[in-house]
Design a protein around this motif. Structure first.
Motif, PDB file in Angstrom:
ATOM      1  N   GLU A   1       0.835  -1.207   0.000  1.00 14.57           N
ATOM      2  CA  GLU A   1       0.000   0.000   0.000  1.00 14.57           C
ATOM      3  C   GLU A   1       0.869   1.256   0.000  1.00 14.57           C
ATOM      4  OE1 GLU A   1      -2.803  -0.132   3.242  1.00 14.57           O
ATOM      5  OE2 GLU A   1      -3.631  -2.043   2.550  1.00 14.57           O
ATOM      6  N   ARG A   2       1.925   1.245   0.817  1.00 15.97           N
ATOM      7  CA  ARG A   2       2.833   2.401   0.835  1.00 15.97           C
ATOM      8  C   ARG A   2       3.529   2.551  -0.511  1.00 15.97           C
ATOM      9  NH1 ARG A   2       4.692   0.745   6.301  1.00 15.97           N
ATOM     10  NH2 ARG A   2       6.528  -0.032   5.255  1.00 15.97           N
ATOM     11  N   LEU A   3       3.915   1.434  -1.118  1.00 18.66           N
ATOM     12  CA  LEU A   3       4.572   1.467  -2.419  1.00 18.66           C
ATOM     13  C   LEU A   3       3.662   2.118  -3.461  1.00 18.66           C
ATOM     14  CD1 LEU A   3       6.907   0.698  -4.320  1.00 18.66           C
ATOM     15  CD2 LEU A   3       5.823  -1.549  -4.576  1.00 18.66           C
ATOM     16  N   LYS A   4       2.381   1.774  -3.458  1.00 14.56           N
ATOM     17  CA  LYS A   4       1.438   2.378  -4.400  1.00 14.56           C
ATOM     18  C   LYS A   4       1.357   3.894  -4.219  1.00 14.56           C
ATOM     19  CE  LYS A   4      -1.458  -1.695  -4.823  1.00 14.56           C
ATOM     20  NZ  LYS A   4      -2.729  -2.321  -4.438  1.00 14.56           N
ATOM     21  N   LYS A   5       1.357   4.329  -2.962  1.00 11.28           N
ATOM     22  CA  LYS A   5       1.310   5.773  -2.689  1.00 11.28           C
ATOM     23  C   LYS A   5       2.574   6.466  -3.194  1.00 11.28           C
ATOM     24  CE  LYS A   5      -1.736   5.392   1.289  1.00 11.28           C
ATOM     25  NZ  LYS A   5      -1.870   5.518   2.740  1.00 11.28           N
TER      26      LYS A   5
ATOM     27  N   GLU B   1       4.514   5.367  -5.618  1.00 15.03           N
ATOM     28  CA  GLU B   1       4.459   5.337  -7.089  1.00 15.03           C
ATOM     29  C   GLU B   1       3.573   6.461  -7.615  1.00 15.03           C
ATOM     30  OE1 GLU B   1       5.209   0.604  -8.041  1.00 15.03           O
ATOM     31  OE2 GLU B   1       3.171   1.267  -7.592  1.00 15.03           O
ATOM     32  N   ALA B   2       2.477   6.713  -6.929  1.00 10.75           N
ATOM     33  CA  ALA B   2       1.590   7.806  -7.336  1.00 10.75           C
ATOM     34  C   ALA B   2       2.305   9.151  -7.169  1.00 10.75           C
ATOM     35  CB  ALA B   2       0.305   7.775  -6.530  1.00 10.75           C
TER      36      ALA B   2
ATOM     37  N   GLN C   1       4.701  10.336  -9.872  1.00  6.37           N
ATOM     38  CA  GLN C   1       4.123  10.908 -11.089  1.00  6.37           C
ATOM     39  C   GLN C   1       3.937  12.423 -11.010  1.00  6.37           C
ATOM     40  OE1 GLN C   1       3.805   8.809 -13.667  1.00  6.37           O
ATOM     41  NE2 GLN C   1       4.580   7.253 -12.256  1.00  6.37           N
ATOM     42  N   ASN C   2       4.133  12.979  -9.823  1.00  3.59           N
ATOM     43  CA  ASN C   2       3.932  14.412  -9.625  1.00  3.59           C
ATOM     44  C   ASN C   2       5.090  15.194 -10.262  1.00  3.59           C
ATOM     45  OD1 ASN C   2       3.662  17.035  -8.672  1.00  3.59           O
ATOM     46  ND2 ASN C   2       2.951  16.378  -6.658  1.00  3.59           N
ATOM     47  N   PRO C   3       4.803  16.019 -11.258  1.00  2.00           N
ATOM     48  CA  PRO C   3       5.864  16.761 -11.960  1.00  2.00           C
ATOM     49  C   PRO C   3       6.436  17.937 -11.155  1.00  2.00           C
ATOM     50  CG  PRO C   3       3.721  17.376 -12.826  1.00  2.00           C
ATOM     51  CD  PRO C   3       3.490  16.272 -11.823  1.00  2.00           C
ATOM     52  N   GLU C   4       5.849  18.235 -10.013  1.00  3.41           N
ATOM     53  CA  GLU C   4       6.284  19.384  -9.221  1.00  3.41           C
ATOM     54  C   GLU C   4       7.535  19.110  -8.388  1.00  3.41           C
ATOM     55  OE1 GLU C   4       3.038  20.989  -6.993  1.00  3.41           O
ATOM     56  OE2 GLU C   4       1.687  20.915  -8.714  1.00  3.41           O
ATOM     57  N   PHE C   5       7.942  17.846  -8.278  1.00  7.02           N
ATOM     58  CA  PHE C   5       9.108  17.530  -7.463  1.00  7.02           C
ATOM     59  C   PHE C   5      10.398  17.926  -8.172  1.00  7.02           C
ATOM     60  CE2 PHE C   5       6.162  14.252  -5.631  1.00  7.02           C
ATOM     61  CZ  PHE C   5       6.091  14.832  -4.376  1.00  7.02           C
ATOM     62  N   ASP C   6      11.353  18.450  -7.392  1.00  7.43           N
ATOM     63  CA  ASP C   6      12.660  18.784  -7.968  1.00  7.43           C
ATOM     64  C   ASP C   6      13.503  17.517  -8.042  1.00  7.43           C
ATOM     65  OD1 ASP C   6      13.889  18.289  -5.451  1.00  7.43           O
ATOM     66  OD2 ASP C   6      13.716  20.386  -4.862  1.00  7.43           O
TER      67      ASP C   6
ATOM     68  N   ARG D   1      14.963  10.919  -3.981  1.00  6.21           N
ATOM     69  CA  ARG D   1      14.477  10.305  -2.736  1.00  6.21           C
ATOM     70  C   ARG D   1      13.271   9.399  -2.988  1.00  6.21           C
ATOM     71  NH1 ARG D   1      13.656  15.120   1.099  1.00  6.21           N
ATOM     72  NH2 ARG D   1      13.881  16.332  -0.769  1.00  6.21           N
ATOM     73  N   ILE D   2      12.414   9.808  -3.900  1.00  6.75           N
ATOM     74  CA  ILE D   2      11.252   8.980  -4.246  1.00  6.75           C
ATOM     75  C   ILE D   2      11.714   7.678  -4.905  1.00  6.75           C
ATOM     76  CG2 ILE D   2       9.240   8.813  -5.782  1.00  6.75           C
ATOM     77  CD1 ILE D   2       8.755  11.821  -5.169  1.00  6.75           C
ATOM     78  N   ILE D   3      12.652   7.780  -5.822  1.00  2.27           N
ATOM     79  CA  ILE D   3      13.186   6.579  -6.484  1.00  2.27           C
ATOM     80  C   ILE D   3      13.839   5.654  -5.462  1.00  2.27           C
ATOM     81  CG2 ILE D   3      14.968   5.755  -8.098  1.00  2.27           C
ATOM     82  CD1 ILE D   3      14.275   8.296  -9.802  1.00  2.27           C
ATOM     83  N   PHE D   4      14.579   6.226  -4.523  1.00  2.00           N
ATOM     84  CA  PHE D   4      15.207   5.431  -3.462  1.00  2.00           C
ATOM     85  C   PHE D   4      14.125   4.714  -2.639  1.00  2.00           C
ATOM     86  CE2 PHE D   4      16.710   5.008   0.926  1.00  2.00           C
ATOM     87  CZ  PHE D   4      17.827   4.217   0.721  1.00  2.00           C
TER      88      PHE D   4
END
Length: 123
Positions: free
Chosen positions: A77-81, A83-84, A87-92, A98-101
């Motif tokens: 469930e955390r992984l799905k969140k 992954e969602a 998809q947010n283009p606002e992240f630097d 950090r999201i990929i990690f």
């Protein structure tokens, strides 16, 4: 109010008896009871707290397959969140790293848990 309490008790009794009659896993029965208790008490997080405690105590300590499945569900469930969020283009770039990690760590944790489950006791 007394009628509501009696109805709730009857619901718990019936659910418990049915679960035992169907030979459900005892940890599954506990989760079902926790869900009903949480609803009755208005504590929305009660079920989740019990679910996490089962995962921690029975999965990691006793290597119980049901509890490990439970933990896999929580991590998935955390992984799905995450992954969602990816998809947010606002992240630097730093946030994206950090999201990929986090994605990689969660996938590895699911693999580790699956391996643990494969070597675990059946109850």
């Amino acid at each position: 109010m007394a009628e509501k309490k009696i109805g709730a008790v009857e619901n718990l009794r019936e659910k418990l008896n049915d679960s035992i009659t169907l030979c459900k896993d005892p940890l599954q029965i506990i989760l079902e009871m926790a869900e009903i208790i949480g609803e009755l008490s208005g504590e929305k997080n009660f079920y989740r707290t019990i679910q996490e405690n089962i995962s921690t105590n029975y999965g990691k300590i006793f290597k119980n397959k049901f509890a490990i499945d439970n933990e896999i569900e929580i991590v998935s469930e955390r992984l799905k969140k995450i992954e969602a969020a990816a998809q947010n283009p606002e992240f630097d770039d730093d946030e994206k790293r950090r999201i990929i990690f986090a994605l990689e760590r969660h996938k590895k944790e699911i693999e580790r848990l699956q391996s643990l489950k494969d070597n675990a006791k059946t109850s």
